[in-house]
Design an enzyme around this catalytic site. Structure first.
Site, PDB file in Angstrom:
ATOM      1  N   GLY A  18       0.835  -1.204   0.000  1.00  0.00           N
ATOM      2  CA  GLY A  18       0.000   0.000   0.000  1.00  0.00           C
ATOM      3  C   GLY A  18       0.865   1.247   0.000  1.00  0.00           C
ATOM      4  N   ASP A 134      -0.230   2.207   8.367  1.00  0.00           N
ATOM      5  CA  ASP A 134      -0.727   1.436   9.521  1.00  0.00           C
ATOM      6  C   ASP A 134       0.177   1.534  10.749  1.00  0.00           C
ATOM      7  OD1 ASP A 134      -2.733   0.557   7.822  1.00  0.00           O
ATOM      8  OD2 ASP A 134      -1.645  -1.259   7.256  1.00  0.00           O
ATOM      9  N   GLU A 194     -15.057   9.993  22.071  1.00  0.00           N
ATOM     10  CA  GLU A 194     -15.702   9.472  23.280  1.00  0.00           C
ATOM     11  C   GLU A 194     -15.282   8.014  23.493  1.00  0.00           C
ATOM     12  OE1 GLU A 194     -17.222  12.000  21.596  1.00  0.00           O
ATOM     13  OE2 GLU A 194     -17.047  13.144  23.472  1.00  0.00           O
ATOM     14  N   HIS A 256      -9.745   4.994   1.735  1.00  0.00           N
ATOM     15  CA  HIS A 256      -8.465   5.332   1.094  1.00  0.00           C
ATOM     16  C   HIS A 256      -8.119   6.817   1.120  1.00  0.00           C
ATOM     17  CE1 HIS A 256      -9.075   1.236  -0.243  1.00  0.00           C
ATOM     18  NE2 HIS A 256      -7.778   1.186  -0.459  1.00  0.00           N
TER      19      HIS A 256
HETATM   20  O1  F6P Z   1      -1.712  -1.348   4.643  1.00  0.00           O
HETATM   21  C1  F6P Z   1      -2.279  -0.140   4.260  1.00  0.00           C
HETATM   22  C2  F6P Z   1      -3.772  -0.285   4.051  1.00  0.00           C
HETATM   23  O2  F6P Z   1      -4.285   0.976   3.657  1.00  0.00           O
HETATM   24  C3  F6P Z   1      -4.552  -0.827   5.249  1.00  0.00           C
HETATM   25  O3  F6P Z   1      -4.795   0.146   6.226  1.00  0.00           O
HETATM   26  C4  F6P Z   1      -5.797  -1.345   4.593  1.00  0.00           C
HETATM   27  O4  F6P Z   1      -6.391  -2.367   5.351  1.00  0.00           O
HETATM   28  C5  F6P Z   1      -5.274  -1.864   3.275  1.00  0.00           C
HETATM   29  O5  F6P Z   1      -4.030  -1.223   3.028  1.00  0.00           O
HETATM   30  C6  F6P Z   1      -6.186  -1.606   2.097  1.00  0.00           C
HETATM   31  O6  F6P Z   1      -5.631  -2.245   0.995  1.00  0.00           O
HETATM   32  P1  F6P Z   1      -6.067  -1.930  -0.515  1.00  0.00           P
HETATM   33  O7  F6P Z   1      -5.466  -0.615  -0.890  1.00  0.00           O
HETATM   34  O8  F6P Z   1      -5.491  -3.066  -1.268  1.00  0.00           O
HETATM   35  O9  F6P Z   1      -7.558  -1.874  -0.530  1.00  0.00           O
END
Ligand code: F6P
Length: 326
Positions: A18, A134, A194, A256
């Site tokens: 990612g 992450d 919260e 995203h």
């Molecule tokens: O590892 C980065 C991340 O954005 C995670 O937070 C998320 O679960 C995953 O990649 C989403 O992956 P993709 O871009 O393949 O949908």
């Protein structure tokens, strides 16, 4: 056995997995530090997928101009299934040899480092640079992109808080983080949520609903609940909260949006230091390592100590977020 690396003439750099804001700044640092040290650089497109296909281009100091502030990665990225196979890895090594690349910098997360370790174990020198929103990579306090993603989530949380307050609503905000709660905890604490729900701490829907109702009884007129994607689906949970509490409830999944955008100053600095350190490590023969950030310094940590391990979250921060939400 890794071939002992005398001073290389050419190194390669790729981004994989990612994308994360600050990856461009890291590539820029690798290229410019390498050029400064008299090395040639090849950029590998689309991560390990592009490596197997031989999709490469020469990079010099001018190729990485006007990039430090841009999100995404100009080298593009991919998650390659082919590279997980011995055939794919053999093809990748052959492409590296054909291109005259003698060491590789791989920028990415857990999957990227698994691939990097496979190359290193097969005798090809690699240095990893942690890039992932992450922040789930062990042995480093921060990975490139996390700080920006937290700021993006915070911005959204604050906007949602305005409208939650105006309508006296419950808002569930789902943030990324795969199977960890680092983004949720940092954004939830800084955003004054919260409640923060993270996969590292199991929760009970009944107790969650009771705590929302208790906070309303105590005078709160809205509730912002930050949900890590690995803890629950905010959509499902939102339905349950609405049914059980009878409160006006809305759900926002940030998705995203958290992956893009201008990297923060911290991410650019981190990326610049780590990218340059990766070149230093290659020149010092410290390959099979990851650049790790600890207490403001960049150290070399063996990839073997990173791959396949889970990073522990700081539960005292979770407790603090809970205490400060009363
Ligand atoms: O590892 C980065 C991340 O954005 C995670 O937070 C998320 O679960 C995953 O990649 C989403 O992956 P993709 O871009 O393949 O949908």
């Amino acid at each position: 056995m890794t071939k002992s690396l005398s001073r290389p003439r050419r190194i390669g750099v790729l981004t994989s997995g990612g994308d994360a804001p600050g990856m461009n700044a890291a590539v820029r640092a690798v290229v410019r530090k390498a050029v400064y040290e008299g090395l040639l650089v090849t950029g590998v497109m689309r991560g390990y997928a592009g490596l197997i296909d031989g999709d490469m281009r020469p990079l010099d100091e001018r190729s990485v101009g006007d990039l430090i502030h841009r999100g995404g990665t100009f080298l593009q990225t991919a998650r390659s299934e082919r590279f997980k196979t011995p055939e794919g890895q053999a093809q990748a090594r052959a492409r590296l040899e054909e291109a005259g690349i003698e060491a590789l910098v791989t920028i990415g997360g857990g999957g990227t480092f698994k691939g990097a370790l496979a190359l290193q174990d097969a005798g090809f020198p690699v240095v990893g640079v942690p890039g992932s929103i992450d922040n789930d990579i062990p042995e480093t306090e921060y990975s490139i992109g996390f700080d920006t993603a937290v700021d993006t989530a915070l911005d959204a949380i604050e906007r949602l808080r305005d409208t939650a307050w105006a309508h006296s609503r419950v808002f569930l905000v789902e943030v990324m983080g795969r199977d960890t709660g680092f983004i949720a905890l940092a954004a939830g604490l800084a955003g004054g949520a919260e409640t923060v729900l993270i996969p590292e701490v199991p929760f009970d829907v009944g107790e969650l609903c009771e705590s929302i109702l208790t906070s309303y009884r105590k005078g709160k007129r809205h509730s912002v609940i930050v949900v890590a994607e690995g803890a629950a689906s905010a959509a499902d949970l939102g339905r349950q909260v609405r049914e059980r509490t009878g409160l006006d409830t809305r759900v926002t999944v940030l998705g995203h949006v958290q992956r893009g955008g201008r990297p923060t100053g911290f991410d650019r600095t981190l990326a610049s230091q780590m990218g340059a350190a990766a070149v230093d490590f290659i020149l010092q023969g410290k390959t099979g390592q990851m650049t790790a950030w600890r207490s403001g310094r960049v150290l070399a940590v063996p990839l073997e100590e990173v791959v396949g391990r889970r990073k522990e979250i700081d539960l005292s921060l979770y407790e603090l977020a809970r205490i400060l939400a009363i």
